[in-house]
Design an enzyme around this catalytic site. Structure first.
Site, PDB file in Angstrom:
ATOM      1  N   ASP A  99      58.590  39.672  39.171  1.00 11.12           N
ATOM      2  CA  ASP A  99      59.278  39.494  40.530  1.00 11.12           C
ATOM      3  C   ASP A  99      58.053  38.439  41.039  1.00 11.12           C
ATOM      4  O   ASP A  99      57.596  38.590  42.207  1.00 11.12           O
ATOM      5  CB  ASP A  99      59.195  40.866  41.444  1.00 11.12           C
ATOM      6  CG  ASP A  99      59.929  40.303  42.783  1.00 11.12           C
ATOM      7  OD1 ASP A  99      60.720  39.387  42.863  1.00 11.12           O
ATOM      8  OD2 ASP A  99      59.730  41.176  43.513  1.00 11.12           O
TER       9      ASP A  99
ATOM     10  N   LEU B 199      54.079  47.070  57.486  1.00 14.29           N
ATOM     11  CA  LEU B 199      53.548  45.401  57.105  1.00 14.29           C
ATOM     12  C   LEU B 199      54.755  44.834  56.511  1.00 14.29           C
ATOM     13  O   LEU B 199      55.072  43.685  57.294  1.00 14.29           O
ATOM     14  CB  LEU B 199      52.585  45.483  55.966  1.00 14.29           C
ATOM     15  CG  LEU B 199      51.084  46.012  56.544  1.00 14.29           C
ATOM     16  CD1 LEU B 199      50.570  46.096  55.044  1.00 14.29           C
ATOM     17  CD2 LEU B 199      50.609  45.254  57.668  1.00 14.29           C
TER      18      LEU B 199
ATOM     19  N   LYS C 189      52.662  52.311  49.890  1.00 15.35           N
ATOM     20  CA  LYS C 189      53.975  51.689  49.613  1.00 15.35           C
ATOM     21  C   LYS C 189      54.751  52.896  49.259  1.00 15.35           C
ATOM     22  O   LYS C 189      54.764  53.631  48.390  1.00 15.35           O
ATOM     23  CB  LYS C 189      53.691  51.214  48.248  1.00 15.35           C
ATOM     24  CG  LYS C 189      54.111  49.523  48.244  1.00 15.35           C
ATOM     25  CD  LYS C 189      54.114  48.919  46.793  1.00 15.35           C
ATOM     26  CE  LYS C 189      55.338  48.049  46.647  1.00 15.35           C
ATOM     27  NZ  LYS C 189      55.377  47.067  45.765  1.00 15.35           N
TER      28      LYS C 189
ATOM     29  N   GLN D 164      58.983  45.554  55.117  1.00 18.91           N
ATOM     30  CA  GLN D 164      60.072  46.098  54.589  1.00 18.91           C
ATOM     31  C   GLN D 164      60.407  45.296  53.410  1.00 18.91           C
ATOM     32  O   GLN D 164      61.298  44.267  53.591  1.00 18.91           O
ATOM     33  CB  GLN D 164      61.283  46.477  55.266  1.00 18.91           C
ATOM     34  CG  GLN D 164      62.319  47.426  54.579  1.00 18.91           C
ATOM     35  CD  GLN D 164      63.608  47.648  55.834  1.00 18.91           C
ATOM     36  OE1 GLN D 164      63.585  47.209  56.627  1.00 18.91           O
ATOM     37  NE2 GLN D 164      64.360  48.498  55.160  1.00 18.91           N
ATOM     38  N   GLY D 165      59.939  45.373  52.224  1.00 17.25           N
ATOM     39  CA  GLY D 165      60.300  44.662  51.110  1.00 17.25           C
ATOM     40  C   GLY D 165      61.774  45.187  50.588  1.00 17.25           C
ATOM     41  O   GLY D 165      62.425  46.035  51.363  1.00 17.25           O
ATOM     42  N   ALA D 166      61.937  44.680  49.383  1.00 16.78           N
ATOM     43  CA  ALA D 166      63.203  44.814  48.906  1.00 16.78           C
ATOM     44  C   ALA D 166      63.369  46.539  48.563  1.00 16.78           C
ATOM     45  O   ALA D 166      64.365  47.113  48.771  1.00 16.78           O
ATOM     46  CB  ALA D 166      63.633  44.209  47.909  1.00 16.78           C
ATOM     47  N   GLU D 167      62.222  47.049  47.968  1.00 18.04           N
ATOM     48  CA  GLU D 167      62.263  48.495  47.670  1.00 18.04           C
ATOM     49  C   GLU D 167      61.524  49.362  48.399  1.00 18.04           C
ATOM     50  O   GLU D 167      61.728  50.364  48.766  1.00 18.04           O
ATOM     51  CB  GLU D 167      61.860  48.388  46.294  1.00 18.04           C
ATOM     52  CG  GLU D 167      63.113  47.900  45.167  1.00 18.04           C
ATOM     53  CD  GLU D 167      62.357  48.204  43.825  1.00 18.04           C
ATOM     54  OE1 GLU D 167      63.026  49.382  43.422  1.00 18.04           O
ATOM     55  OE2 GLU D 167      61.620  47.393  43.480  1.00 18.04           O
ATOM     56  N   ALA D 168      60.415  48.713  48.808  1.00 18.90           N
ATOM     57  CA  ALA D 168      59.472  49.768  49.485  1.00 18.90           C
ATOM     58  C   ALA D 168      59.160  49.187  50.922  1.00 18.90           C
ATOM     59  O   ALA D 168      59.275  48.173  51.246  1.00 18.90           O
ATOM     60  CB  ALA D 168      58.201  49.302  48.672  1.00 18.90           C
TER      61      ALA D 168
HETATM   62  N1  LIG Z   1      47.272  45.596  48.694  1.00 17.61           N
HETATM   63  C1  LIG Z   1      47.571  44.810  49.548  1.00 17.61           C
HETATM   64  N2  LIG Z   1      46.700  44.385  50.694  1.00 17.61           N
HETATM   65  C2  LIG Z   1      46.933  43.714  51.603  1.00 17.61           C
HETATM   66  N3  LIG Z   1      48.484  43.478  51.896  1.00 17.61           N
HETATM   67  C3  LIG Z   1      49.359  43.958  50.830  1.00 17.61           C
HETATM   68  C4  LIG Z   1      48.988  44.655  49.847  1.00 17.61           C
HETATM   69  N4  LIG Z   1      50.100  44.947  49.191  1.00 17.61           N
HETATM   70  C5  LIG Z   1      51.247  44.518  49.739  1.00 17.61           C
HETATM   71  N5  LIG Z   1      50.751  43.794  50.956  1.00 17.61           N
HETATM   72  C6  LIG Z   1      51.568  43.089  51.836  1.00 17.61           C
HETATM   73  O1  LIG Z   1      52.805  44.000  51.981  1.00 17.61           O
HETATM   74  C7  LIG Z   1      53.774  43.048  51.620  1.00 17.61           C
HETATM   75  C8  LIG Z   1      54.926  43.670  51.107  1.00 17.61           C
HETATM   76  O2  LIG Z   1      54.338  44.431  49.694  1.00 17.61           O
HETATM   77  P1  LIG Z   1      54.911  44.304  48.241  1.00 17.61           P
HETATM   78  O3  LIG Z   1      55.278  42.900  47.975  1.00 17.61           O
HETATM   79  O4  LIG Z   1      53.965  45.238  47.525  1.00 17.61           O
HETATM   80  O5  LIG Z   1      56.232  45.264  48.370  1.00 17.61           O
HETATM   81  P2  LIG Z   1      57.726  44.839  48.206  1.00 17.61           P
HETATM   82  O6  LIG Z   1      58.053  43.540  48.383  1.00 17.61           O
HETATM   83  O7  LIG Z   1      58.397  45.645  49.179  1.00 17.61           O
HETATM   84  O8  LIG Z   1      58.240  45.160  46.896  1.00 17.61           O
HETATM   85  P3  LIG Z   1      59.252  45.278  46.225  1.00 17.61           P
HETATM   86  O9  LIG Z   1      59.477  43.849  45.917  1.00 17.61           O
HETATM   87  O10 LIG Z   1      59.034  46.204  44.845  1.00 17.61           O
HETATM   88  O11 LIG Z   1      60.381  45.996  47.100  1.00 17.61           O
HETATM   89  C9  LIG Z   1      53.209  42.092  50.836  1.00 17.61           C
HETATM   90  O12 LIG Z   1      53.945  40.691  50.753  1.00 17.61           O
HETATM   91  C10 LIG Z   1      51.874  41.874  51.448  1.00 17.61           C
HETATM   92  O13 LIG Z   1      52.038  40.764  52.737  1.00 17.61           O
HETATM   93 MG   LIG Z   2      56.845  41.914  47.334  1.00 17.90          MG
END
Ligand SMILES: Nc1ncnc2c1ncn2[C@@H]1O[C@H](COP(=O)(O)OP(=O)(O)OP(=O)(O)O)[C@@H](O)[C@H]1O
Ligand SMILES: [Mg+2]
Ligand SMILES: Nc1ncnc2c1ncn2[C@@H]1O[C@H](COP(=O)(O)OP(=O)(O)OP(=O)(O)O)[C@@H](O)[C@H]1O
Ligand SMILES: [Mg+2]
Lengths: 312, 352
Positions: A162, A32, A55, A34-38
């Protein structure tokens, strides 16, 4: 012209796809984000009909391994603890369905809907303009619900750490609460039956002969939705996600920084939405007892952040 | 078109000449000179003394830069100077020189935002088209992305600037300032290998460095060679922690914080390019860490070397000329300086 030193040559991409730890090595996975960390995947958990979010925090090759381990583990555990606390105290967040801190993964309830960011972009693409929005427009209600959602989470003693419009989701679909509930959170709202506890989820998945889950629309709806469509997108519960940097604190200072981070994310991501953002702050201030004093603190934080002296 | 650029917002005075041959050709650096106000180890620079230094050097450097560029005064189209942000007295002394030249030669003035200078120079040198920009220097720590005619600040320091943190850390450990404290910390860090715990403070796309500085003071006291052996700081294996270890740990910690907030901004705006500008951006370890991060995002990192990373006159000439070509000049009566001048205040009329 002088030559660019393209840094200590950036190594070529090796593993675009990470190998996931068990038990996900062979799961059907859709990346879905590639966030900053996960790396955030959509997959199924426990039953083939239970959609969920996986995640996974892979090791960061740029970080010293000791520091990396320390941060990953601490953040994953903190994230899970905070999510559990939020659920317990009636803040709308996804449920934690599973976790392995040593291996860096966590499974979360699937939230149907889109990010506030996507919703706002969609609203703009559908003809909405941030400047001079008329009073009745649904986007004001969205701002108020955001303000209240952030107020709620602060009220229970959690700072998100965040807050961006990507980390706020608007829950849509049949289960979304239609229409806007004005005023501060009432008892009934707080005690609204929680959606999809793990056991309810399991049950639902087992009993329904519901269709398989795999073809879901992408999270951020790319085609510019029609006006009618975008209005209904503005409705629905705000679900806070991504508590990877959250802390448990009741300090005005921390809360104000949380708002400051959101304010700047708003300004940077949605140029022109300053007036709308004021509505987020206004409803935040009214949403719980400590709200107003946090807004006063926010003024200090703004000054510090924005007008810092050059001499540090 | 040719512009002369004058920069003196901090302890360096930089004079440069740049030529923009035509719309589709890259700019040509005609000359790029700099002189740094020297300070002994353990000491920072004061605005008043820095201004005296700039005044003493400005005429010499301008003459030399024009001569080196091989241009005639008539060929110069505008005089660009740093309007801010920076330290008041040094900024003013250089602005005064710019005004004088403008009157003397009858050339229009262009006041330039120092941060925008760094960004535009970095973009020109590296050909990064639309990167997330990490601007890290003695006075600034910002994560920036371009949108709708402005460089918007996504993240920044919540307290002191990264370079300030490094410089003060270096002072505490009596590491020399020459050529740059950060450079000397980098060299020492190569000999360090033990990671000492330091506060890691990231809030979303913002970071905080003052905690590190407080910790560094305590740690520095614990490695003092005059302390009895049993009182000195040791690793888990009983090894003595060295100055090099502290430099190593500082770099590993603060640069990881920078990479993290940059990565968060990239994830947020959906960009895969990152450009590092400002003096701290010439750090090789930071560039390497950035490269590893970018690789995992299937992107790339762009950085320049010390000539263009560290404050210089060329970047002011370049950004000023871009603005000049959109028809903007600064009237003599408006040719003031300002210590506070946010990156996002500038209307970027030269980009789509
Ligand atoms: N529970 C959920 N249900 C549906 N979509 C989700 C859910 N959690 C995350 N997502 C989708 O995935 C994307 C990234 O998830 P999330 O923000 O938790 O991770 P991240 O940004 O990689 O985290 P971090 O900022 O710690 O690196 C979200 O913007 C959202 O679109
Ligand atoms: Mg995020
Ligand atoms: N190799 C290096 N590694 C780390 N830091 C470095 C290195 N070389 C220089 N620096 C640091 O860069 C800073 C100077 O950078 P620069 O000239 O861009 O900034 P400044 O004039 O202090 O501030 P500003 O750009 O905000 O006006 C100093 O803090 C210096 O220690
Ligand atoms: Mg600079």
């Amino acid at each position: 012209m002088a030559t660019a030193t393209d840094t200590p040559a950036t190594p070529p991409p090796q593993h675009t796809i990470h190998i996931l730890p068990a038990p996900f090595t062979h799961s059907p996975l859709t990346l879905l984000a590639q966030g900053a960390e996960a790396l955030v995947y959509r997959t199924v958990f426990l039953t083939p009909h239970t959609p969920c979010v996986l995640k996974y925090r892979p090791p960061k090759p740029y970080r010293h391994p000791i520091l990396d381990k320390r941060l990953t583990k601490a953040r994953l555990l903190a994230e899970a603890r905070v999510l559990v606390k939020c659920r317990k105290d009636g803040v709308t967040v996804p449920a934690v369905l599973g976790l392995d801190a040593e291996n860096g993964w966590m499974v979360l309830e699937w939230v149907e809907g889109g990010s506030v960011r996507g919703v706002l972009d969609g609203w703009v693409a559908g003809g909405g303009r941030f400047e001079g929005v008329e009073a009745g427009n649904g986007v004001w209600g969205l701002m108020r619900r955001i303000g209240r959602a952030v107020g709620r989470v602060h009220d229970i003693g959690v700072c998100h750490g965040d807050l961006t419009t990507s980390n706020l989701m608007v829950r849509t679909g049949a289960s979304a609460v239609r229409g806007e509930s004005e005023g501060p959170q009432t008892q009934t709202q707080m005690q609204r039956p929680k959606r999809l506890t793990p056991s309810a989820l399991r049950e639902a998945a087992m009993t329904s002969d519901a269709p398989p889950v795999f073809e879901l629309p992408p999270e951020e709806p790319p085609p510019p939705p029609s006006k009618a469509q975008s209005t209904s997108d503005l409705e629905g519960d705000i679900v806070l996600i991504d508590f990877g940097l959250a802390t448990q604190t009741v300090q005005d200072e921390d809360r104000a920084v949380d708002l400051y981070v959101l304010e700047r994310a708003f300004a940077a991501t949605h140029p022109g939405a300053e007036a709308l953002f004021q509505e987020v702050l206004r409803s935040y201030g009214e949403s719980y007892k400590g709200g107003r004093s946090v807004l006063r603190k926010l003024e200090d934080v703004r000054l510090r952040g924005r007008k810092r002296s050059m001499l540090g | 078109m040719i512009a002369l650029g004058l920069e003196g917002s901090a302890n360096k005075i930089g004079i440069g000449l740049i030529s923009h041959p035509s719309a589709n050709e890259p700019p040509i650096v005609l000359s790029n000179l700099r002189h740094t106000y020297p300070t002994p180890p353990g000491e920072g620079f004061l605005p008043k003394d820095t201004a005296i230094h700039h005044r003493a050097w400005v005429v010499r450097l301008i003459k030399q830069a024009v001569r080196q560029a091989g241009v005639k005064i008539e060929d110069i189209d505008c005089i660009c100077y740093t309007k801010g942000p920076g330290m008041g007295a040094p900024l003013q002394s250089v602005a005064l020189a710019a005004r004088t030249l403008s009157l003397l030669w009858g050339k229009p003035l262009v006041g330039v935002n120092h941060c925008v200078g760094h960004i535009e120079m970095g973009r020109a040198i590296t050909h990064a088209s639309n990167p997330v920009v990490l601007y890290v220097s003695g006075g600034n720590t910002q994560v920036i992305a371009y949108s709708a005619q402005r460089y918007r600040i996504f993240g920044e320091t919540l307290d002191i600037a990264i370079g300030n943190c490094i410089d003060r850390f270096a002072r505490t450990l009596m590491i020399p300032n020459d050529p740059f404290p950060g450079y000397n910390v980098e060299q020492l860090a190569k000999k360090g290998k033990n990671l000492v715990d330091m506060p890691y403070a990231v809030k979303g796309m913002d970071a905080s460095f003052s905690g590190i500085l407080a910790a560094a003071d305590l740690l520095a006291a614990q490695i003092d060679e005059n302390l009895p052996l049993e009182k000195r700081l040791k690793t888990e294996d009983g090894e003595l922690v060295t100055k090099a270890d502290l430099c190593f740990s500082l770099q590993e910690t603060i640069y990881a914080m920078l990479v993290e907030i940059t990565e968060r901004a990239m994830a947020h705006v959906g960009s895969t390019q990152v450009l590092v500008v400002g003096g701290v951006g010439s750090n090789k370890r930071l560039q390497q860490m950035m490269g590893l991060m970018a690789r995992d995002r299937r992107g790339s990192v762009f950085a320049t070397d010390e000539r263009f990373c560290i404050d210089n006159g060329i970047m002011i000439a370049h950004a000023g000329l871009l603005e000049f070509k959109t028809g903007v000049t600064t009237k003599l009566e408006d040719s003031t300086c300002t210590q506070r001048f946010r990156t996002d205040e500038v209307f970027v009329g030269w980009r789509d």
